[in-house]
Every structure is written in structure tokens, then in C-alpha cells.
Scaffold this motif. Structure first.
Motif, PDB file in Angstrom:
ATOM      1  N   ASN A   1       0.965  -1.270   0.169  1.00  0.00           N
ATOM      2  CA  ASN A   1       0.082  -0.133  -0.305  1.00  0.00           C
ATOM      3  C   ASN A   1       0.961   1.529  -0.275  1.00  0.00           C
ATOM      4  OD1 ASN A   1      -2.401   1.333   0.787  1.00  0.00           O
ATOM      5  ND2 ASN A   1      -1.784   1.763   2.536  1.00  0.00           N
TER       6      ASN A   1
ATOM      7  N   ARG B   1      -3.644   8.697   2.302  1.00  0.00           N
ATOM      8  CA  ARG B   1      -4.774   8.333   1.802  1.00  0.00           C
ATOM      9  C   ARG B   1      -4.669   8.452   0.129  1.00  0.00           C
ATOM     10  NH1 ARG B   1     -10.559   9.868   3.486  1.00  0.00           N
ATOM     11  NH2 ARG B   1      -9.961   8.273   5.527  1.00  0.00           N
TER      12      ARG B   1
ATOM     13  N   SER C   1      -1.234   7.032  -1.105  1.00  0.00           N
ATOM     14  CA  SER C   1      -1.108   5.134  -0.915  1.00  0.00           C
ATOM     15  C   SER C   1      -1.506   4.875  -2.836  1.00  0.00           C
ATOM     16  CB  SER C   1      -2.109   4.541  -0.152  1.00  0.00           C
ATOM     17  OG  SER C   1      -3.410   5.110  -0.719  1.00  0.00           O
TER      18      SER C   1
ATOM     19  N   LEU D   1      -3.108   1.825  -2.618  1.00  0.00           N
ATOM     20  CA  LEU D   1      -4.347   0.995  -2.477  1.00  0.00           C
ATOM     21  C   LEU D   1      -5.644   2.166  -2.458  1.00  0.00           C
ATOM     22  CD1 LEU D   1      -3.982  -2.274  -1.332  1.00  0.00           C
ATOM     23  CD2 LEU D   1      -4.361  -1.781  -3.558  1.00  0.00           C
TER      24      LEU D   1
ATOM     25  N   MET E   1      -5.570   4.531   0.988  1.00  0.00           N
ATOM     26  CA  MET E   1      -6.377   3.690   2.029  1.00  0.00           C
ATOM     27  C   MET E   1      -5.211   4.525   2.820  1.00  0.00           C
ATOM     28  SD  MET E   1      -7.893   0.389   1.894  1.00  0.00           S
ATOM     29  CE  MET E   1      -6.970  -0.223   0.562  1.00  0.00           C
TER      30      MET E   1
ATOM     31  N   GLU F   1      -6.152   2.579   7.545  1.00  0.00           N
ATOM     32  CA  GLU F   1      -7.166   1.774   6.920  1.00  0.00           C
ATOM     33  C   GLU F   1      -6.917   0.525   6.082  1.00  0.00           C
ATOM     34  OE1 GLU F   1      -9.389   6.082   5.900  1.00  0.00           O
ATOM     35  OE2 GLU F   1      -8.135   5.330   4.889  1.00  0.00           O
ATOM     36  N   CYS F   2      -5.613   0.101   5.329  1.00  0.00           N
ATOM     37  CA  CYS F   2      -5.612  -0.608   4.614  1.00  0.00           C
ATOM     38  C   CYS F   2      -4.998  -1.745   6.100  1.00  0.00           C
ATOM     39  CB  CYS F   2      -3.875  -0.543   4.296  1.00  0.00           C
ATOM     40  SG  CYS F   2      -3.577  -1.694   3.129  1.00  0.00           S
TER      41      CYS F   2
ATOM     42  N   TRP G   1      -8.837  -2.824   6.328  1.00  0.00           N
ATOM     43  CA  TRP G   1      -9.709  -3.213   5.581  1.00  0.00           C
ATOM     44  C   TRP G   1      -8.624  -4.638   5.569  1.00  0.00           C
ATOM     45  CZ3 TRP G   1      -6.554  -4.309   0.609  1.00  0.00           C
ATOM     46  CH2 TRP G   1      -7.620  -4.460  -0.431  1.00  0.00           C
ATOM     47  N   PHE G   2      -7.415  -4.892   5.240  1.00  0.00           N
ATOM     48  CA  PHE G   2      -7.050  -6.205   5.048  1.00  0.00           C
ATOM     49  C   PHE G   2      -7.876  -6.737   6.215  1.00  0.00           C
ATOM     50  CE2 PHE G   2      -3.773  -8.842   5.928  1.00  0.00           C
ATOM     51  CZ  PHE G   2      -3.641  -9.949   4.194  1.00  0.00           C
TER      52      PHE G   2
END
Length: 473
Positions: free
Chosen positions: A378, A385, A388, A390, A392, A396-397, A400-401
């Protein structure tokens, strides 16, 4: 003999990274041949620490240092405050079952959704989702509804494989919908907010339940022999079934709202939820023998999870010394291909590993390497954000992951040859006299693999589904 034990000489020229790769291969072999994840990881981790310190300090001092380090891990790690969430979440589920709340939930779902094609299957999916909101264990959810839903479906001439597969797959929803023990474990390993991760799982869990329900309706529409709709319920009987679901709704609101508004920590929210369910169970006439059974089952499952955590953390400690996660993350970050392609390859590895390992074991075994790699993919731990890969930031990454990888971990609960949920369903049906063999349960659950792939695709394409609730905190 003295020179034989001079490990500094014997291991000279063998770098820690190469050694960690060989030991990781040994670990996979041990798991594949049937050694329990807890013991396999502890053995390999201890062996790795011994070799690492012997290389630097010699045989005697290296062995002593490794033994001291391994001896400290169980106490130092399991006294983590956040881990106290796990037994309370598991206890909530067992208390709800022994209080009869699960049967009331299934009855309400049957009356409201039974008219659909495969109606009892749809009712099972949504009642397992409701029970998942008060239970942190997938296996417990499958075991409970194998006793409640399967006999009802077989009584109405539902296909045996289909009935068993719906229950096995429905149980996996407890991995995502809070309170979730596996999300707590993820949060502790990657050092992220437990509260945000629990909130993040709520909407994806609901989306997954809707996709499961749509799959059941689709299958039953094209194959009438799978299961007929169930009708004959008046509006009065439908509304009369709703009060039985209120205790579960109350517990869900207590946990979610107390975390969301900051009234309680996740651990306090879990304890409060367990206390409320206990009061409801006592009010409904729970016997002492039932309370004892709930406590014993919760203790057994908690002990199993904690033992697995001990073993894996020994292995994780060795990986830290060997620097394998950082090296792998740097390699992933340097790949000249779209980040999405790399992410899909990582998720494909989870599909393969899920054929040989249980969900929690696979997660805590791979995260020390996979998580830094995804963060590097990322853009690193300090990425914004806007910059990045992705779209995020790092936090947040991570959240989310976490939801994506937990959803992938659910696959191993219904895929052969491990498929713990399928074996649990087969075992329960054998006890009840229906006796649906494991191979039939696996066949019945196989269409839900496609549904899970669709769910993962939706969560990758629309990360806002995962991040909306935690971003409100």
C-alpha cells in the motif's frame, strides 16, 4: 565432541534468513502430516531460536537463552488485556444456546423467510448470522444449528447435503460479525484497534449473509428437489415470533453501541454482554447443569485458542529475530506489477493453506509475514490516503486487510480436507441419528465457496463497505 557442539562454527555461513526459510518449510511439512498447529509452531519456533542464539553464543548459552525466552512468552502474551475478550465472546454464545434463544431466533426466521424457495435454508443463514452477533466462535455456531435446523429441514424433505452445507457455511459468519474471536486475535497480532476491527466486520458480515441467502434462493429455484418453501404462517404468528429475538438484539446493541460511543472498552462490552445473557438465561429457567455445561464448553474452546496462540507466538518471536517479515515486505514492495495482482496472489495462498490448516492457526501463522507485505504494498506504515497504492492510509489498510483475510480464513472452515465446520456438522448429525457423512457435508457446502469469492471481490472493489463504520469513530 567439543568442536561438534561449537554451534558458532557449525552454523557459520548460514544466514538467519535462509535458516528461517528452511524452518518455515519444516513447519508446513509438520502441519500437512497432521501435527497440531500449536505444537508444530512451538517446536519450530523453539528450534529456530536455539539455532539463532547458538550461532551467536555457542551451544550452552544459546540453548539457555532460547529456553528462557520461550518460557516467558505464554505468560507475557496471554496476560494481554485485549485477549480477555475471547472467553467472554465465546461464553455469550453458549449461554444464548442453553437459554433457548437460538431456537427462538430460528423459529422467527422460519416464519418470516420460509416462503422463499429453499426457505428453511434462507432462515438458517439469517438465524446463524443473528446468533453470530452474540457468539464469537464459528464452530460453536455450526454445532448449535446442526442440532436445531438440520432436523427441521430433513423433516420437510430437504436434500441432506444441501441442509448440512447451509449450516456449515452459515457458521462461518461468526468469524466476521462482531463479537468475533478471530478478529480480536488479528487485532492483537497486528497491533490495531480491537474496537475499530469489530465495528468493521459488521457490514461485511451482513453483506456475506445476504449473498449466502441469495445463493440458497437461486439454488432452490433451479433445483426444486433441494428444499420446498414453507408457508402457512399468518401475520399474527410472524409478529408473535419477534419478541423471542429481542434478547439477542439487546446484546448486539449493548456491544456495538458501547464500543461505538466509547461508553466501554471492547473487553468491558463483551463482559457486559455476557452478564446480560446470563440474566436472560436465569430468567428463562436455565438449570445449574446447563450453566455448568456452558462454562465448561467456553473454557475448553478458550483453552484451545490460547494454546494455539502460545505456540504461534513462539514461532513469531523467532521470525522477528530472523527478520523474515521485513525482507518479505521489501520484496513485495519492489515487485513491478499492479498492487491488486500481488494482493490476489497473497489471497490465493490463503486458499491453498486453508486446505491444510484451521482458520485461527492459518491466520496467526501467516500474518507476521503477510501483514507487513500488504502494508508495504500500500505504500508503507506512514503512507497517506492520497499517495497510497490502494487508496487508503496505513490504519485503514490494516483494518480493510483484516476483514478480507478473515473472510479468506472462513473458506478453510468449509473446504476439504480440514473443513472443521463440516466435520462438526457431520459429528452432530451422527449423534442425533441423521448421520450425514463429512464428504456429503463438504459437497453441500461447496457452492458457498463461490459465494465467498464474490463477497471478497465486493469488499476489494468497494473498501468503503469495510471502512465506513470504523471511520466514524
Amino acid at each position: 565432541m567439543a568442536s561438534f557442539f561449537d554451534m558458532k562454527v557449525l552454523l557459520q555461513g548460514v544466514d538467519a534468513f535462509t535458516m528461517s526459510l528452511w524452518l518455515s518449510c519444516l513447519l508446513l511439512v509438520l502441519v500437512i502430516v497432521g501435527v497440531r498447529v500449536a505444537f508444530a509452531t512451538a517446536i519450530v519456533g523453539f528450534l529456530g531460536l536455539c539455532l539463532f542464539f547458538m550461532q551467536k553464543q555457542g551451544f550452552d548459552r544459546g540453548l539457555s537463552t532460547a529456553a528462557k525466552l520461550v518460557g516467558q512468552i505464554p505468560h507475557s502474551k496471554t496476560t494481554t488485556y485485549a485477549l480477555s475478550l475471547i472467553p467472554t465472546f465465546i461464553l455469550i454464545g453458549y449461554l444464548a444456546y442453553f437459554a433457548g434463544l437460538t431456537r427462538l431466533l430460528f423459529e422467527a426466521a422460519k416464519r418470516w423467510l420460509g416462503w422463499l424457495p429453499g426457505g428453511l435454508g434462507v432462515a438458517t443463514v439469517f438465524s446463524t448470522a443473528g446468533f453470530a452477533a452474540v457468539s464469537g466462535a464459528s464452530v460453536a455456531t455450526s454445532a448449535v444449528f446442526a442440532r436445531i435446523a438440520i432436523p427441521e429441514m430433513l423433516r420437510l424433505d430437504y436434500d441432506r447435503r444441501f441442509a448440512a452445507g447451509v449450516v456449515a457455511a452459515g457458521g462461518t459468519l461468526a468469524s466476521l460479525i462482531p463479537p468475533s474471536a478471530i478478529l480480536v486475535i488479528y487485532a492483537i497480532i497486528v497491533e490495531q484497534s480491537v474496537g475499530k476491527l469489530l465495528l468493521a466486520g459488521f457490514i461485511p458480515g451482513a453483506v456475506s449473509a445476504v449473498i449466502y441467502g441469495a445463493l440458497v434462493v437461486g439454488l432452490a429455484t433451479f433445483r426444486k428437489d433441494l428444499g420446498p418453501p414453507v408457508g402457512g404462517f399468518s401475520w399474527k404468528s410472524k409478529f408473535q415470533s419477534l419478541p423471542g429475538t429481542l434478547p439477542i438484539l439487546l446484546v448486539v446493541l449493548i456491544i456495538i453501541y458501547s464500543i461505538y460511543f466509547g461508553w466501554a472498552t471492547p473487553t468491558e462490552a463483551g463482559s457486559l454482554g455476557a452478564f446480560v445473557v446470563l440474566l436472560i438465561a436465569v430468567y428463562r429457567g436455565m438449570k445449574w447443569s446447563q450453566l455448568r455445561s456452558a462454562l465448561m464448553e467456553a473454557a475448553k474452546l478458550t483453552a484451545m485458542i490460547f494454546t494455539m496462540i502460545w505456540g504461534v507466538l513462539i514461532y513469531v518471536r523467532y521470525l522477528g529475530f530472523a527478520n523474515l517479515p521485513d525482507v518479505f515486505a521489501s520484496w513485495i514492495g519492489a515487485l513491478e506489477q499492479p498492487p491488486l495482482v500481488t494482493l490476489l496472489l497473497i489471497l490465493l495462498v490463503y486458499v491453498v493453506l486453508g486446505m491444510f490448516m484451521d482458520a485461527i492457526g492459518m491466520l496467526i501463522l501467516t500474518l507476521p509475514v503477510a501483514f507487513p507485505a500488504v502494508i508495504a504494498l500500500n505504500g508503507g506504515p506512514d503512507v497517506t490516503r492520497e499517495s497510497s497504492a490502494l487508496g487508503m492510509n496505513a490504519e485503514e489498510c490494516a483494518i480493510w486487510f483484516g476483514i478480507i483475510v478473515v473472510k479468506m480464513a472462513e473458506l478453510c472452515l468449509i473446504t476439504p480436507p480440514i473443513g472443521l465446520n463440516c466435520f462438526v456438522v457431520a459429528g452432530v448429525t451422527k449423534e442425533s441419528g441423521a448421520e450425514i457423512p463429512p464428504e456429503d457435508v463438504f459437497r453441500g457446502a461447496s457452492p458457498f465457496f463461490i459465494a465467498d469469492v464474490v463477497t471478497v471481490g465486493v469488499l476489494i472493489a468497494f473498501p468503503g463497505i469495510v471502512l465506513w463504520l470504523p471511520n466514524l469513530l
